[in-house]
Design an enzyme around this catalytic site. Sequence first.
Site, PDB file in Angstrom:
ATOM      1  CG  ASP A 250      -1.004   4.733   5.086  1.00  0.00           C
ATOM      2  OD1 ASP A 250      -1.646   3.914   4.549  1.00  0.00           O
ATOM      3  OD2 ASP A 250      -0.012   4.774   5.699  1.00  0.00           O
ATOM      4  CD  GLU A 251      -2.120   1.648   8.277  1.00  0.00           C
ATOM      5  OE1 GLU A 251      -3.356   0.923   8.104  1.00  0.00           O
ATOM      6  OE2 GLU A 251      -1.119   1.198   8.105  1.00  0.00           O
TER       7      GLU A 251
ATOM      8  CE  LYS B 206      -0.810   0.347   4.889  1.00  0.00           C
ATOM      9  NZ  LYS B 206      -0.061   1.545   5.349  1.00  0.00           N
ATOM     10  CB  THR B 207       4.022   2.158   1.945  1.00  0.00           C
ATOM     11  OG1 THR B 207       3.299   2.021   3.137  1.00  0.00           O
ATOM     12  CG2 THR B 207       4.801   3.494   2.061  1.00  0.00           C
TER      13      THR B 207
ATOM     14  NE  ARG C 266       1.678  -7.425  11.207  1.00  0.00           N
ATOM     15  CZ  ARG C 266       1.295  -6.681  10.179  1.00  0.00           C
ATOM     16  NH1 ARG C 266       2.113  -5.788   9.492  1.00  0.00           N
ATOM     17  NH2 ARG C 266       0.015  -7.030   9.579  1.00  0.00           N
TER      18      ARG C 266
END
Length: 666
Positions: free
Chosen positions: A211-212, A28-29, A596
């Site tokens: 974002d988020e 996404k970044t 993660r």
Amino acid sequence: MTLNTQQQAAVEYLGGPLFVLAGAGSGKTRVITEKIAYMIRHIGYPPNSIAAITFTNKAAQEMQERIAAMLGKEHTRGLTVCTFHSLGMRILREEAEHSGYKKNFSILDASDSGKIIAELSSSSGREAVFNAQQQISLWKNDLKTPEEAFQAAQDDWQRQTAQLYAAYQATLESYQAVDFDDLIRLPVLLFRQNNDIKQKWQRRLRYLLIDECQDTNACQYALMRLLSGAEGMFTAVGDDDQSIYAWRGADMENLRRLQEDYPQLKVIKLEQNYRSTARILKVANSVIANNPKLFPKTLWSQLGEGDAVRIVTCTSETHEAEYVAGQIARNKTIHGNNYADYAILYRGNHQAKLFEEALRSARIPYRLSGGQSFFEKAEIKDILAYMRLLANQDDDPAFLRAATTPKRGIGDTTLGKLNDYAKQHHCSLFQAACNLEALTALNAKNREAVQSFTATVQNYRTRAETESAGGTIQDLLTDIAYEQHLYAHEENSRIAENRWRNIQDLAAWLARKGEQDGKTLIELSQTIALMTLLEGKNDEETDAVKLSTLHASKGLEYPFVYLVGCEEGLFPKIEDESDHKKIEEERRLMYVGITRAKHSLTLTHCSKRKKQGVWQFPEPSRFFDEMPAGEIEILGRKGGQPIVSKAEGKERLGSLMAMLDSKKKQ
């Protein structure tokens, strides 16, 4: 690496509001940074007309660095990449006169606002103050005024807290100060009340990237809507499966509202994961499938099948910590990788202590995340406020903190009058406190208290510019009677003792640093300001195992993850079985923890655990039952596979024999 089809579509779509459903590890970044570069390079957007809004300074910094590397600094000048709070502060500073604030208003942190709440409620109980503070924060994030909060109150505590909220807000206004929540709330109110200012900011920031998005609260969502206008020129990126901040006001319903508020909303799903092996993703998908879905998706990857996810039963919490430390030591030897490739994730900070001890015993370096840093401790911030004021007498937040800690007869009424004068005459609080005209508004006792305080600051400023840092700080601590203040305000003398020890550590460091570098106390205050800004940066470069809460681990990734304490009552942490929203949030937290891991994931639980000195026998986490049997390996349970396999046992014995042999030969 080229963008995949969905990522490319998200980068190039500028036909209206866009929601990018970005699964864990789906890049996404990269989509946000590539989109900014595409808009500047190919569409011709001026950099100063684009704003990318993140939730953390770290995310903003990473994004800024990536974009600068892609385009070069000369092509990104004026680009806004910042947190919601930073953007709110920028709006408030520019529009201060329209909000009733002076330009250099003070920003109070959680400990400053906690102090005000403690004084207003006459409560010294930390939990009572924290609960009131959190409730007021939730009301602010929900854009509720004290009056609305009082009318909607469901019990006596909420009614009393709503009254406290009104008094707290009045105090902030008299201080010309805002808290963290106000940095977003006040711009929202300003835009709603003043159409011209709203349109000015809409013209300035023509395109938003958020974002988020699943972590926005009502206030942040309102700011996003007000800035992006009716056309909705924005790209919101988020994942409903990673919404884990309801306790601080985040509202996943905002993703549903996006569809209602913008019927023309386009949705693009990013489901290819570039982080984890297939088996880890199958476990993650299987667990999260038990939650209701706003946007259904299934993560997949091309990184191979990978190892089975391990579920390990340990006999106690000490055994659990020793097992994890032993596994890290063994795997480090086998794989020859870095300690920084390993993470131990847990539900609450209190679980860290035993793991720290086990890692220290095994001589494994580690880094603690999600805990409080030295410079964030209230007592350290008290003394740093004095140092900041000595270095810069126009630092209003430092003045407020130093003038009221320890107490010296300068209360709310006095500060309110000094604030009124400072506001009218566009000067700092310290300048007002030194002004005879401002002092005439005070009674004799208060005037004397203010003059005594400013004389102390002036005296120590002169000394701090020329004398040794160590001697100056020790004399200052004596003069303000800080040690006595700690013991008078702490019910527990051991806590006061620890806090005073922290102060002595700071004083010793200042003395040492002053001598080594030939710096005065004034110069050292600037060194510390820089250190607190860069504190997290040096940490990243050390090779150490990461110990972190699950909440603090979001957005990070590690080749080897140990998710510990997976037991009913601990994780999931549920007090009311009928609270389905809470269960769903805990499940999302498990999903975040699982995703993660890149190559290896181990989940541990204990068959018994001590709680307040009494042995408890917790059930394994309910989330284990939601994991597909074919993708997991269960170790340490009765009748099942042992924790240590025969091969591993032989290997350990071999290592021990080799070590004994080498000692005999010495």
